[in-house]
Design a protein around this motif. Structure first.
Motif, PDB file in Angstrom:
ATOM      1  N   LEU A  83       0.832  -1.197   0.000  1.00 41.51           N
ATOM      2  CA  LEU A  83       0.000   0.000   0.000  1.00 41.51           C
ATOM      3  C   LEU A  83       0.870   1.252   0.000  1.00 41.51           C
ATOM      4  O   LEU A  83       0.575   2.222  -0.698  1.00 41.51           O
ATOM      5  N   LYS A  84       1.984   1.202   0.766  1.00 38.99           N
ATOM      6  CA  LYS A  84       2.890   2.356   0.832  1.00 38.99           C
ATOM      7  C   LYS A  84       3.406   2.708  -0.555  1.00 38.99           C
ATOM      8  O   LYS A  84       3.411   3.871  -0.962  1.00 38.99           O
ATOM      9  N   LYS A  85       3.799   1.649  -1.308  1.00 32.67           N
ATOM     10  CA  LYS A  85       4.286   1.869  -2.675  1.00 32.67           C
ATOM     11  C   LYS A  85       3.163   2.397  -3.562  1.00 32.67           C
ATOM     12  O   LYS A  85       3.369   3.299  -4.372  1.00 32.67           O
ATOM     13  N   ALA A  86       1.980   1.825  -3.413  1.00 32.22           N
ATOM     14  CA  ALA A  86       0.843   2.216  -4.254  1.00 32.22           C
ATOM     15  C   ALA A  86       0.473   3.678  -4.004  1.00 32.22           C
ATOM     16  O   ALA A  86       0.156   4.422  -4.932  1.00 32.22           O
ATOM     17  N   VAL A  87       0.513   4.073  -2.738  1.00 33.03           N
ATOM     18  CA  VAL A  87       0.133   5.439  -2.380  1.00 33.03           C
ATOM     19  C   VAL A  87       1.187   6.439  -2.854  1.00 33.03           C
ATOM     20  O   VAL A  87       0.859   7.528  -3.320  1.00 33.03           O
ATOM     21  N   GLY A  88       2.447   6.042  -2.775  1.00 30.87           N
ATOM     22  CA  GLY A  88       3.529   6.917  -3.223  1.00 30.87           C
ATOM     23  C   GLY A  88       3.619   8.178  -2.391  1.00 30.87           C
ATOM     24  O   GLY A  88       3.551   8.125  -1.166  1.00 30.87           O
ATOM     25  N   LYS A  89       3.736   9.301  -3.073  1.00 31.53           N
ATOM     26  CA  LYS A  89       3.853  10.572  -2.346  1.00 31.53           C
ATOM     27  C   LYS A  89       2.501  11.008  -1.790  1.00 31.53           C
ATOM     28  O   LYS A  89       2.417  11.913  -0.974  1.00 31.53           O
ATOM     29  N   ASP A  90       1.447  10.422  -2.309  1.00 37.29           N
ATOM     30  CA  ASP A  90       0.086  10.701  -1.839  1.00 37.29           C
ATOM     31  C   ASP A  90      -0.241  12.201  -1.905  1.00 37.29           C
ATOM     32  O   ASP A  90      -0.748  12.789  -0.951  1.00 37.29           O
TER      33      ASP A  90
END
Lengths: 191, 191, 191, 191
Positions: A136-143
């Motif tokens: 999820l952290k990778k998917a969210v990225g800089k968000d």
């Protein structure tokens, strides 16, 4: 299994929230189109809230894709998000029935802000359970969207008592940011 | 997974819409059967809308059978359809409480038309994601029903201010067209 | 797949029907227990209807266990059953608010009767799709309960204008017949 | 299969109960924040009931994990639990609208107590179907929380007519006991 029931329960609550909002558009007694005119702000509030709940359902859905293990903390962070979303019909009704008056607009923004923070916290809780290699952290990225939204909500809340239409514009803007697919936004920011 | 949750969410929303409509049939204070008489138009509107929502659920269901990949566009086209359907309880109530007056009948037709166009757009979006060998495209075929319905709705809307019972007849006719299994219709058209 | 969605949709509609009924128990303005006294008949109606909907959900559930193929006719026979059940909150409210007056009791019985016939028709439709070796046909057997219920409902409806408590007793009796597990009833009938 | 539908139906009912409670927070006519002040007790009641229903959903969920076979008795014990929980919106509304008056507080406690006993009975029924090596029995263990809750509810009910805030404190305390993960409680009791 756990994940399936959490999704099913969230889907149920979101489906009910999105649908009972329509009960705030009270059937008028007269049969003329002019009898519908006072309902226009209620209707517009409904459209905006419908889109917001659609976005939340959509994002919730994508977020859950990355989840494998559901802990007690995740369950409660999810219920916490559903709590703030469950207040959307109330503030939608209050804002609509008072024709976008100052205080109702501000409260609408506050509930959107609280829901955004609750979503943020749910995301954070899931990332923590996933450890270092969090998908999820990778998917969210800089968000970028996730960080920009609360700021725009705060601007919207502040302007409620100055120029209310700016608040409305802010809430519509956040919805548009989430509706437009990411790639286009990225290009715009780069461009 | 994505498809499953989209179906579940749609089922939820449709189930709620079909059920909260019954809340428009307000319990009368008197205990005589004559106290129920004013509710007859509300009840008839409910029956018609119940059948329409049943048809939509049914067709939605068959359409989803052919879907394998759910894109963001499909999700939003689906929410767009649910939006118009969510307004059915409101127009059903307005039409029923005003005993099939001109304007409410026309608006009922408009919402049916918008829902039909939204369904059409959802179908189009799915076919586009499926590419040249689209299973849905083959299944839909010439889509006679899909093309005839909006025309009949438009006739219904136009007649609302001339002879309202023609509007009612049109809305019932479209429902019948979708209720009667395809084969029989095909034979009728050939016959 | 088809069966799964039909079950999910039915579960959704039944869950909503059973829950919105509680909205008929309107929160009183006073804070004394005596303010709750006028709600007692509404509450008793709610309890009876809750049990009936529980029985329907239970039986629907067992019936679906035997189903493998869902045809268009089965889907519509199912929606037809849900239609009559969707009217239960209305008649429950009418009966409760009028303190078990004659006409509301009779109409309550009529809706129970129509739901029973709709269930019977759904059962018949499923058995026909299953052909000669129908599993459901074997499971249903002589269907004593199914045949006895409509008769008891008819007696209940007729007595509404003579001695209303007999009607109430009939509706409670049918509920008990379905609540008590089959084996005990069989023994009673043999005994 | 049976278990899946029982979970889905329970999720549906719980999702609806948790959501329709928000309808008790009636949209006020005025647009001032002071117009929201009378809603504060309604809102606080809503928060408490939301947390309670979240706890029930959570626990129900864990309990069902251990279930393999669903008997008729388990189905009805589950419906019995849902019945008492379906009354939560009513008592929440009564307590909130009467600003935590004596009788409504007591009735709120009674419904919480009945739901707790219904949960206890459901647990007992499942353990009985699982036989001697019951997984649920082991999971439940001494069930300190389950045994303590009814006692605290009874204290809360009794104090409603003496010092109502003690009742409120008891209901909040039970919620906290269930919210805080077990390990911490165990340590506190040992400590």
């Amino acid at each position: 299994m756990t994940k399936g029931r959490m999704e099913a329960f969230s889907d149920g609550v979101l489906a009910i929230i999105i649908t009972i909002m329509v009960l705030e558009i009270k059937v008028p007694h007269g049969e003329e189109f002019t009898d519908l005119v006072p309902l226009i702000p209620v209707f517009l509030s409904y459209v905006l809230s419908f889109i917001y709940l659609g976005i939340y359902w959509n994002n919730h859905h994508h977020m859950m894709h990355t989840v494998k293990k559901v802990t007690g903390k995740v369950l409660w962070a999810n219920l916490h998000l559903l709590f703030w979303l469950s207040l959307v019909p109330f503030v939608t009704g209050w804002m609509g029935e008072n024709h976008f008056a100052e205080n109702p607009i501000a409260l609408y923004g506050v509930i959107l802000l609280m829901a955004a923070l609750a979503y943020f916290y749910l995301q954070y809780t899931i990332i923590k359970t996933q450890g270092e290699d969090s998908v999820l952290k990778k998917a969210v990225g800089k968000d970028l969207k996730g960080k920009l939204s609360p700021i725009l909500y705060l601007i919207g809340i502040a302007f409620a008592w100055i120029t209310p239409w700016v608040s409305g514009a802010m809430f519509v803007l956040v919805a548009l940011i989430w509706l437009i697919p990411d790639k286009r936004i990225e290009r715009m920011l780069e461009g």
